[in-house]
Design a protein around this motif. Structure first.
Motif, PDB file in Angstrom:
ATOM      1  N   GLY A  31      54.954  43.961  41.236  1.00  0.00           N
ATOM      2  CA  GLY A  31      55.531  43.245  42.362  1.00  0.00           C
ATOM      3  C   GLY A  31      56.302  42.025  41.893  1.00  0.00           C
ATOM      4  N   ALA A  32      57.327  41.644  42.637  1.00  0.00           N
ATOM      5  CA  ALA A  32      58.134  40.480  42.257  1.00  0.00           C
ATOM      6  C   ALA A  32      58.613  39.736  43.486  1.00  0.00           C
ATOM      7  CB  ALA A  32      59.328  40.917  41.416  1.00  0.00           C
ATOM      8  N   GLU A  33      58.750  38.435  43.327  1.00  0.00           N
ATOM      9  CA  GLU A  33      59.381  37.583  44.333  1.00  0.00           C
ATOM     10  C   GLU A  33      60.513  36.854  43.633  1.00  0.00           C
ATOM     11  OE1 GLU A  33      56.319  35.041  45.885  1.00  0.00           O
ATOM     12  OE2 GLU A  33      55.414  36.662  47.023  1.00  0.00           O
ATOM     13  N   THR A  34      61.616  36.654  44.350  1.00  0.00           N
ATOM     14  CA  THR A  34      62.775  36.030  43.723  1.00  0.00           C
ATOM     15  C   THR A  34      63.040  34.642  44.298  1.00  0.00           C
ATOM     16  OG1 THR A  34      64.310  37.077  45.277  1.00  0.00           O
ATOM     17  CG2 THR A  34      63.839  38.265  43.231  1.00  0.00           C
ATOM     18  N   PHE A  35      63.590  33.799  43.431  1.00  0.00           N
ATOM     19  CA  PHE A  35      63.952  32.433  43.784  1.00  0.00           C
ATOM     20  C   PHE A  35      65.335  32.166  43.211  1.00  0.00           C
ATOM     21  CE2 PHE A  35      59.422  32.804  43.527  1.00  0.00           C
ATOM     22  CZ  PHE A  35      58.967  32.133  44.655  1.00  0.00           C
ATOM     23  N   SER A  36      66.192  31.520  43.991  1.00  0.00           N
ATOM     24  CA  SER A  36      67.584  31.323  43.582  1.00  0.00           C
ATOM     25  C   SER A  36      67.815  30.060  42.762  1.00  0.00           C
ATOM     26  CB  SER A  36      68.496  31.319  44.812  1.00  0.00           C
ATOM     27  OG  SER A  36      68.127  30.266  45.670  1.00  0.00           O
ATOM     28  N   SER A  37      66.767  29.278  42.552  1.00  0.00           N
ATOM     29  CA  SER A  37      66.918  28.075  41.732  1.00  0.00           C
ATOM     30  C   SER A  37      65.554  27.618  41.227  1.00  0.00           C
ATOM     31  CB  SER A  37      67.561  26.937  42.531  1.00  0.00           C
ATOM     32  OG  SER A  37      66.656  26.438  43.498  1.00  0.00           O
ATOM     33  N   GLY A  38      65.603  26.832  40.167  1.00  0.00           N
ATOM     34  CA  GLY A  38      64.376  26.242  39.654  1.00  0.00           C
ATOM     35  C   GLY A  38      63.742  25.329  40.680  1.00  0.00           C
ATOM     36  N   ASP A  39      64.589  24.611  41.419  1.00  0.00           N
ATOM     37  CA  ASP A  39      64.082  23.700  42.449  1.00  0.00           C
ATOM     38  C   ASP A  39      63.350  24.465  43.547  1.00  0.00           C
ATOM     39  OD1 ASP A  39      65.111  21.311  41.254  1.00  0.00           O
ATOM     40  OD2 ASP A  39      67.099  21.865  41.986  1.00  0.00           O
ATOM     41  N   ASP A  43      59.489  23.940  44.366  1.00  0.00           N
ATOM     42  CA  ASP A  43      59.113  23.557  45.735  1.00  0.00           C
ATOM     43  C   ASP A  43      58.026  24.484  46.279  1.00  0.00           C
ATOM     44  OD1 ASP A  43      60.940  21.479  45.661  1.00  0.00           O
ATOM     45  OD2 ASP A  43      62.434  22.487  46.928  1.00  0.00           O
ATOM     46  N   MET A  44      58.139  25.778  45.986  1.00  0.00           N
ATOM     47  CA  MET A  44      57.133  26.747  46.436  1.00  0.00           C
ATOM     48  C   MET A  44      55.778  26.423  45.797  1.00  0.00           C
ATOM     49  SD  MET A  44      56.050  29.473  47.994  1.00  0.00           S
ATOM     50  CE  MET A  44      56.815  31.045  48.215  1.00  0.00           C
ATOM     51  N   LEU A  45      55.784  26.127  44.507  1.00  0.00           N
ATOM     52  CA  LEU A  45      54.532  25.783  43.823  1.00  0.00           C
ATOM     53  C   LEU A  45      53.901  24.528  44.415  1.00  0.00           C
ATOM     54  CD1 LEU A  45      55.434  26.442  40.074  1.00  0.00           C
ATOM     55  CD2 LEU A  45      53.931  27.800  41.530  1.00  0.00           C
ATOM     56  N   SER A  46      54.735  23.557  44.794  1.00  0.00           N
ATOM     57  CA  SER A  46      54.221  22.312  45.388  1.00  0.00           C
ATOM     58  C   SER A  46      53.717  22.533  46.810  1.00  0.00           C
ATOM     59  CB  SER A  46      55.323  21.249  45.420  1.00  0.00           C
ATOM     60  OG  SER A  46      55.666  20.871  44.123  1.00  0.00           O
ATOM     61  N   ALA A  47      54.459  23.334  47.573  1.00  0.00           N
ATOM     62  CA  ALA A  47      54.117  23.541  48.980  1.00  0.00           C
ATOM     63  C   ALA A  47      52.870  24.394  49.160  1.00  0.00           C
ATOM     64  CB  ALA A  47      55.300  24.187  49.711  1.00  0.00           C
ATOM     65  N   THR A  65      67.697  21.884  38.636  1.00  0.00           N
ATOM     66  CA  THR A  65      66.706  21.897  37.566  1.00  0.00           C
ATOM     67  C   THR A  65      66.887  23.155  36.721  1.00  0.00           C
ATOM     68  OG1 THR A  65      65.188  20.717  39.027  1.00  0.00           O
ATOM     69  CG2 THR A  65      64.247  21.715  37.067  1.00  0.00           C
ATOM     70  N   ASN A  66      67.219  22.972  35.431  1.00  0.00           N
ATOM     71  CA  ASN A  66      67.478  24.139  34.587  1.00  0.00           C
ATOM     72  C   ASN A  66      66.165  24.781  34.124  1.00  0.00           C
ATOM     73  OD1 ASN A  66      66.526  22.988  32.128  1.00  0.00           O
ATOM     74  ND2 ASN A  66      68.515  22.061  31.728  1.00  0.00           N
ATOM     75  N   VAL A  70      62.166  23.510  34.100  1.00  0.00           N
ATOM     76  CA  VAL A  70      61.145  24.220  34.884  1.00  0.00           C
ATOM     77  C   VAL A  70      60.011  24.647  33.955  1.00  0.00           C
ATOM     78  CG1 VAL A  70      60.640  26.270  36.286  1.00  0.00           C
ATOM     79  CG2 VAL A  70      62.764  24.997  36.662  1.00  0.00           C
ATOM     80  N   GLN A  71      60.364  25.188  32.792  1.00  0.00           N
ATOM     81  CA  GLN A  71      59.344  25.596  31.818  1.00  0.00           C
ATOM     82  C   GLN A  71      58.463  24.399  31.443  1.00  0.00           C
ATOM     83  OE1 GLN A  71      60.753  26.476  27.873  1.00  0.00           O
ATOM     84  NE2 GLN A  71      58.973  27.744  27.383  1.00  0.00           N
TER      85      GLN A  71
END
Length: 128
Positions: A31-39, A43-47, A65-66, A70-71
């Motif tokens: 399974g995978a979820e996609t995100f269009s930016s590091g930000d 934000d998802m991890l914080s929320a 954020t490159n 993010v790494q």
């Protein structure tokens, strides 16, 4: 073997790359979820503190954020990271791998190599 309940986060500013990787992972039963930016991903991890993907596939060059930043922010969480890039530079490769990336793949990459890298990252194996 990857647990079907585990999710891989795909972070890339190119929507077509996100779609292609998500389809590829799905075809391998991952399974995978996609995100269009590091930000967006950070934000998802914080929320949602309970959100923890089994692995993160992370583009290096993105607006905002490159991937290397993010790494760096993910390092304390112990999430396995696979770096992907269209612009392979030795210093960037060394920085990513030196910071603990499970794999570093140059686009376009072979589908089987990506699947193997994801499986190895989730299983905690060494780099492909």
């Amino acid at each position: 073997m990857v647990n079907p309940n585990q999710i891989v986060a795909v972070v890339d500013d190119d929507e077509s790359v996100c779609r292609a990787i998500k389809r590829l992972l799905h075809s391998a039963g991952i399974g995978a979820e996609t995100f269009s930016s590091g930000d967006e991903f950070l934000d998802m991890l914080s929320a949602i503190p309970s959100y923890r993907p089994a692995c993160v596939i992370l583009d290096i060059q993105m607006p905002g954020t490159n991937g290397l930043e993010v790494q760096r922010q993910l390092a304390p969480m112990g999430l396995p990271v696979i770096m992907i890039t269209a612009h392979d530079e030795l210093s960037v490769r060394q920085a990513a791998l030196g910071s603990g990336a499970a794999a570093y793949l140059r686009k376009p990459f072979n589908a089987a190599i990506l699947i193997k890298a994801v499986e190895m990252a989730i299983d905690g194996s060494s780099r492909p």
